[in-house]
Design a protein around this motif. Structure first.
Motif, mmCIF file in Angstrom:
data_model
loop_
_atom_site.group_PDB
_atom_site.id
_atom_site.type_symbol
_atom_site.label_atom_id
_atom_site.label_comp_id
_atom_site.label_asym_id
_atom_site.label_seq_id
_atom_site.Cartn_x
_atom_site.Cartn_y
_atom_site.Cartn_z
ATOM 1 N N LYS A 211 41.226 37.721 33.792
ATOM 2 C CA LYS A 211 39.819 38.572 33.821
ATOM 3 C C LYS A 211 38.838 37.604 34.587
ATOM 4 O O LYS A 211 37.937 38.351 35.430
ATOM 5 C CB LYS A 211 39.234 38.612 32.447
ATOM 6 C CG LYS A 211 39.756 39.585 31.481
ATOM 7 C CD LYS A 211 39.389 39.728 30.060
ATOM 8 C CE LYS A 211 39.859 40.936 29.220
ATOM 9 N NZ LYS A 211 39.392 40.730 28.082
ATOM 10 N N ASP A 212 39.113 36.529 34.593
ATOM 11 C CA ASP A 212 38.210 35.475 35.572
ATOM 12 C C ASP A 212 38.682 35.930 37.126
ATOM 13 O O ASP A 212 37.734 35.831 37.708
ATOM 14 C CB ASP A 212 38.505 34.131 35.051
ATOM 15 C CG ASP A 212 37.615 32.991 35.979
ATOM 16 O OD1 ASP A 212 36.414 33.046 36.074
ATOM 17 O OD2 ASP A 212 38.231 32.308 36.581
ATOM 18 N N VAL A 213 39.740 35.795 37.239
ATOM 19 C CA VAL A 213 40.383 36.243 38.837
ATOM 20 C C VAL A 213 39.784 37.511 39.191
ATOM 21 O O VAL A 213 39.334 37.611 40.467
ATOM 22 C CB VAL A 213 41.860 35.950 38.802
ATOM 23 C CG1 VAL A 213 42.184 36.406 40.039
ATOM 24 C CG2 VAL A 213 42.306 34.662 38.476
ATOM 25 N N VAL A 214 39.924 38.488 38.377
ATOM 26 C CA VAL A 214 39.317 39.663 38.686
ATOM 27 C C VAL A 214 37.835 39.629 39.291
ATOM 28 O O VAL A 214 37.388 40.107 40.156
ATOM 29 C CB VAL A 214 39.505 40.721 37.710
ATOM 30 C CG1 VAL A 214 38.785 42.155 38.015
ATOM 31 C CG2 VAL A 214 40.955 41.090 37.580
ATOM 32 N N GLU A 215 36.980 39.125 38.075
ATOM 33 C CA GLU A 215 35.491 38.775 38.411
ATOM 34 C C GLU A 215 35.253 38.132 39.732
ATOM 35 O O GLU A 215 34.305 38.457 40.437
ATOM 36 C CB GLU A 215 35.195 38.021 37.152
ATOM 37 C CG GLU A 215 33.397 38.052 37.489
ATOM 38 C CD GLU A 215 32.792 37.265 36.061
ATOM 39 O OE1 GLU A 215 31.885 36.710 36.281
ATOM 40 O OE2 GLU A 215 33.592 37.049 35.293
ATOM 41 N N ARG A 216 36.053 37.032 39.971
ATOM 42 C CA ARG A 216 35.770 36.101 41.071
ATOM 43 C C ARG A 216 36.225 36.830 42.416
ATOM 44 O O ARG A 216 35.691 37.073 43.271
ATOM 45 C CB ARG A 216 36.604 34.858 41.213
ATOM 46 C CG ARG A 216 35.881 33.845 40.006
ATOM 47 C CD ARG A 216 36.892 32.923 39.512
ATOM 48 N NE ARG A 216 37.404 31.935 40.715
ATOM 49 C CZ ARG A 216 38.302 31.051 40.568
ATOM 50 N NH1 ARG A 216 38.906 31.142 39.281
ATOM 51 N NH2 ARG A 216 38.713 30.344 41.548
ATOM 52 N N ALA A 217 37.372 37.615 42.218
ATOM 53 C CA ALA A 217 37.755 38.448 43.452
ATOM 54 C C ALA A 217 36.955 39.530 43.880
ATOM 55 O O ALA A 217 36.605 39.768 44.879
ATOM 56 C CB ALA A 217 38.891 39.200 43.244
ATOM 57 N N ALA A 229 45.436 41.146 40.665
ATOM 58 C CA ALA A 229 45.094 40.765 39.629
ATOM 59 C C ALA A 229 44.839 41.654 38.405
ATOM 60 O O ALA A 229 45.214 41.641 36.904
ATOM 61 C CB ALA A 229 43.577 39.982 39.436
ATOM 62 N N LEU A 230 44.496 42.910 38.671
ATOM 63 C CA LEU A 230 44.284 43.900 37.834
ATOM 64 C C LEU A 230 45.571 44.281 37.255
ATOM 65 O O LEU A 230 45.549 44.778 36.038
ATOM 66 C CB LEU A 230 43.510 45.087 38.582
ATOM 67 C CG LEU A 230 41.887 44.915 38.673
ATOM 68 C CD1 LEU A 230 41.218 46.035 39.674
ATOM 69 C CD2 LEU A 230 41.264 45.071 37.278
#
Length: 298
Positions: A211-217, A229-230
């Motif tokens: 979830k953190d990776v998706v937000e940062r991407a 990531a999704l």
């Protein structure tokens, strides 16, 4: 965008001056920028122009580098046989002409190609060849990226010991990233570490990390990391028992990929889906859609 405009202006100035050698360099650099901002058609055109210009000017290094960039683009487009036919002779020629960095890059990309076509053992051998080349040249950034790609190939295959082998590659990549301050690879290593956590059974930890990776991407507008990531998040949520979130993120991953595909030249849109990772996203999105329909019907 600023880099694109700068190289476009430099290319135009070189053209006005009749400086063919610098035209080749600026065309190639503009192609690289266009690739990274998702303008793939323009990237292909400028790589092809750079090859022609470099040959006219007798610029061997620029010719080889532009050919390597074009092969990488063909790999991205899913044109695997075309890319293979470009990379194998390029490694030999670049090595013979003393262009060892180009040879190392081509060896690395050939490893990626082998991984995409399911030849993971051959890919790992090719990656190790590229590791030796980059190590000899003293290229920490390329070594970090190479270890990320090898870890990704192992996690994609998902064999009994692949997660452990991937973890070793990721430890090497992260150490290089931390030591050298290679911040543009930070998000990619976090994505692969989260995938490794999932492969080792830590679905809840993987969900939080992804979830953190998706937000940062999304914040960085990195669509490639976002769709990966999704998709991984969808798998992690399924393993964690969150069916609705899993279906939703499978669809979101597919939507990002479709947006990317729509920006490609029409002639490359079919081959784009030759990538098994993209096909897996499409298949999962379709399955999720069917599941949702069955649930609502029930």
């Amino acid at each position: 965008v600023e880099a694109r405009d700068l190289f476009a202006q430099s290319l135009e100035l070189a053209r006005e001056l009749g400086d063919v050698g610098n035209m080749a360099n600026h065309a190639m650099n503009l192609g690289v920028v266009l690739f990274h901002i998702g303008e793939h058609a323009g990237a292909a055109q400028h790589y092809e122009a750079a090859i022609r210009l470099a040959r006219r000017a007798g610029r061997v290094a620029a010719d080889l580098q532009a050919r390597e960039n074009l092969a990488h683009l063909h790999l991205y487009f899913g044109m695997y046989e075309t890319a293979r036919g470009e990379l194998e002779p390029l490694i030999v020629e670049a090595s013979a002409r003393g262009q060892q960095f180009v040879a190392a890059q081509a060896a690395h990309i050939l490893g990626d190609l082998l991984a995409r076509t399911g030849e993971v053992e051959k890919a790992l051998i090719q990656y190790d060849d590229a590791v030796a080349r980059y190590t000899k040249l003293g290229q920490p950034r390329e070594l970090a990226e190479l270890n990320l790609d090898a870890a990704s190939a192992l996690l994609d295959r998902g064999g009994p010991v692949d997660a452990s082998a991937a973890a070793a590659r990721l430890a090497t990549a992260r150490e290089l990233i931390d030591r050298e301050g290679i911040e543009d690879l930070r998000l990619r290593v976090e994505l692969q570490i989260a995938r490794a956590r999932l492969a080792n059974g830590d679905s809840e930890g993987a969900v939080a990390a992804l979830k953190d990776v998706v937000e940062r991407a999304r914040r960085d507008r990195d669509r490639e990391v976002e769709w990966m990531a999704l998709y991984a998040l969808s798998l992690a949520q399924e393993q964690a028992g969150t069916a609705f979130g899993s279906r939703r993120n499978a669809q979101h991953s597919m939507e990002v990929l479709e947006e990317i595909a729509l920006r490609l030249p029409r002639e490359y849109r079919e081959s784009f889906w030759h990538d098994p990772r993209r096909r897996a996203v499409r298949e999962r999105a379709q399955q999720s859609e069917l599941s949702a329909l069955e649930t609502s019907a029930g």
